[in-house]
Design an enzyme around this catalytic site. Structure first.
Site, mmCIF file in Angstrom:
data_model
loop_
_atom_site.group_PDB
_atom_site.id
_atom_site.type_symbol
_atom_site.label_atom_id
_atom_site.label_comp_id
_atom_site.label_asym_id
_atom_site.label_seq_id
_atom_site.Cartn_x
_atom_site.Cartn_y
_atom_site.Cartn_z
ATOM 1 N N LYS A 120 -35.086 0.410 11.981
ATOM 2 C CA LYS A 120 -34.292 -0.520 12.775
ATOM 3 C C LYS A 120 -32.837 -0.599 12.308
ATOM 4 O O LYS A 120 -31.966 -0.996 13.062
ATOM 5 C CB LYS A 120 -34.953 -1.902 12.763
ATOM 6 C CG LYS A 120 -36.264 -1.904 13.542
ATOM 7 C CD LYS A 120 -36.832 -3.290 13.745
ATOM 8 C CE LYS A 120 -38.011 -3.257 14.692
ATOM 9 N NZ LYS A 120 -39.168 -2.506 14.150
HETATM 10 C C1 LIG Z 1 -40.100 -1.759 14.901
HETATM 11 C C2 LIG Z 1 -40.878 -0.715 14.207
HETATM 12 C C3 LIG Z 1 -41.666 0.217 14.915
HETATM 13 C C4 LIG Z 1 -41.802 0.199 16.424
HETATM 14 O O1 LIG Z 1 -40.637 0.553 17.103
HETATM 15 P P1 LIG Z 1 -40.466 0.198 18.665
HETATM 16 O O2 LIG Z 1 -39.087 0.550 18.998
HETATM 17 O O3 LIG Z 1 -40.762 -1.268 18.774
HETATM 18 O O4 LIG Z 1 -41.474 1.016 19.388
HETATM 19 C C5 LIG Z 1 -42.351 1.179 14.191
HETATM 20 N N1 LIG Z 1 -42.308 1.203 12.840
HETATM 21 C C6 LIG Z 1 -41.572 0.339 12.128
HETATM 22 C C7 LIG Z 1 -41.583 0.413 10.652
HETATM 23 C C8 LIG Z 1 -40.831 -0.653 12.783
HETATM 24 O O5 LIG Z 1 -40.115 -1.530 12.069
#
Ligand SMILES: *Cc1c(COP(=O)(O)O)cnc(C)c1O
Length: 512
Positions: A120
């Protein structure tokens, strides 16, 4: 301004279109829709020669420029924003590609080299700088006694989003951020990552309650018109268009890395993406529609498998067949524990636009109708041609906790010691199911294993040469000794939270 530098809502789709700035600052479109560009831009026809050797930052600039008009952010300013956003990453290439199994053509795209060790950061580092840039411009030329344009970001987290948002917004001018987490119910590392950020504009609220309580409070604050207008509430959740945009870069970048490695243009690449809210993989869809020759996008869900069920049935339904309750299942990959995938609405818009409608307005009407159906009856059944069209570009898998643990173990053995986190493992499990010798698989690695120690320990306990202490980066070990800043909210009550927000804004010296 080109058409792709203007934005519309998935639920209205009519003109007038919005600017990139309005799109980013609003987050969610009026009426609950999501913003999308009025057209998806194509990469230049000679993008292979033009873009192949660019750095991550240079490539980000080329891609973002197709979606942001230079009349809104000048090229020099955009370059600066990008440079600042990725200077916080520990790897020079920002998102490096590693080999898991050369012979079977399995690669891992490491997205966790940012400040909070999760994917993120790639988006939220950029979003934080964008917010600050837009606010600074609004406030330029104001004198000391003028009211400043501000943003009060409020969000709820069960772990990952909170810390990435805090690191994206810490110390940004004219932005305050309040993150609510359930007291003692987030992992110790994630709790420390959030509460050890002591910048004046960062506020951690530990609520005595659960994650749903936190989320409900945040929703009621946004619906509280008076409070919202008074404090200019902003959101950083994954429906913000700028987050999707920022994630497009690494699809192109990793493709070029593979191309250079292969020394030929004859590679057929499939991306496998651990998926929750469908943000990460949606960026892959945009890359594909921009012209990147992605052979397929493969969704990997955990036991919260609404997307997997959809691709197998054409029914988008909150509760699994046979189950009589709509509840989120707790899994070893908690950042993917969701009931519905908010960004999926964007993909449905494209499928409706291309398969069923002759105009953007008509596509918007389909989405409006489907989303109302989802809300009232808990499910939507899409026409067969929509499903069939989607299946040309997407495949899906669901992965259990047992398989998640097994794959962490298997990859450790296969690579003599490389450790993947449980979210990454959901993706790698799906990749292993698909490997065919023909296609090259890029599995997206979304978090550093140290963030999810329980699952990693469960998988590797007792293995030779394994010790969780060795997995922990020094930066994590140091967190324990840092001062903390957190306010405990005694019960999950909206009024208590409102009062605490106003108190802490006053402590920041903000006049309202
Ligand atoms: C948020 C997140 C995801 C999922 O990503 P999306 O964009 O919501 O599909 C997968 N793995 C981790 C570690 C995350 O923080």
């Amino acid at each position: 301004m080109t058409i792709s530098q203007q934005y519309l809502s998935t639920r209205s789709s009519g003109e007038p279109y919005l600017s990139f700035e309005a799109t980013v600052l609003r987050g969610l479109a009026p009426g609950g829709g999501l913003f999308i560009p009025a057209a998806i831009p194509r990469a230049p026809s000679d993008y292979l020669t033009k873009w192949k050797d660019l750095s991550f930052q240079e490539l980000a600039f080329e891609i973002f420029s197709l979606y942001i008009s230079p009349s809104e952010i000048s090229p020099a300013e955009l370059k600066q924003l990008i440079a600042r956003s990725y200077s916080t990453f520990r790897d020079e290439t920002v998102t490096p590609l590693t080999v898991l199994d050369e012979q079977r053509k399995l690669y891992l795209l490491e997205l966790f080299h940012g400040p909070t060790y999760a994917f993120k950061d790639v988006a939220l580092q950029f979003v934080g700088n964008l917010f600050e840039f837009f606010l600074q411009r609004k406030n330029a030329g104001k004198s000391e006694n003028d009211i400043r344009d501000r943003l009060t970001v409020v969000g709820a987290t069960s772990g990952d989003t909170g810390s990435a948002a805090i690191y994206g917004l810490r110390n940004k001018k004219d932005v305050s951020i309040f993150i609510l987490h359930p007291l003692d119910k987030v992992s110790p590392i994630q709790e420390l990552q959030m509460t050890t950020v002591t910048d004046a504009n960062v506020h951690n609220f530990a609520v005595k309650g659960n994650f749903d309580d936190c989320q409900d409070i945040v929703k009621t604050l946004f619906d509280d018109i008076e409070f919202n207008q008074k404090h200019h509430l902003g959101a950083v959740n994954s429906i913000n268009w700028a987050r999707i945009l920022a994630q497009i870069t690494y699809y192109f970048y990793s493709y070029f890395t593979l191309l250079k490695k292969a020394g030929s243009e004859n590679i057929a690449v499939r991306y496998v993406v651990p998926t929750g809210n469908f943000g990460d993989i949606l960026a892959g869809f945009y890359a594909k529609r921009m012209g990147l020759p992605v052979e397929k996008l493969i969704i990997a869900t955990n036991a919260n498998d609404i997307l997997d069920r959809f691709w197998k049935s054409g029914v988008y339904e909150k509760k699994a067949p046979g189950s009589d309750v709509e509840t989120v299942k707790e899994t070893l990959s908690p950042a993917m524990d969701i009931l519905i995938s908010s960004n999926f609405e964007r993909l449905l818009w494209y499928l409706a636009r291309e398969q069923l409608s002759s105009s953007n307005e008509e596509a918007g009407q389909y989405i409006q109708k489907w989303m109302i159906e989802l809300k009232t009856s808990g499910k939507v059944i899409v026409p067969k041609q929509v499903l069939d069209a989607g299946l040309k570009e997407f495949a899906s898998n669901s992965v259990s906790d047992e398989q998640t643990v097994e794959t962490i173990k298997a990859i450790y053995d296969l690579t003599s010691g490389y450790i993947i986190d449980p979210h990454t493992s959901v993706g790698v499990t799906a990749s292993l199911r698909h490997l065919d010798g023909k296609h090259t698989y890029v599995s997206l690695s979304t978090a550093h294993p140290a963030k999810f120690g329980d699952a990693v320990d469960q998988a590797l306990q007792g293995k030779d040469a394994y010790s969780f202490d060795n997995v922990l980066p020094d930066a994590f070990k140091a967190l324990k000794n840092l001062p903390k800043k957190v306010t405990v909210i005694e019960k999950p009550d909206k009024e208590l939270v409102k009062a605490a927000i106003e108190q802490e804004l006053k402590d920041e010296g903000i006049v309202f």
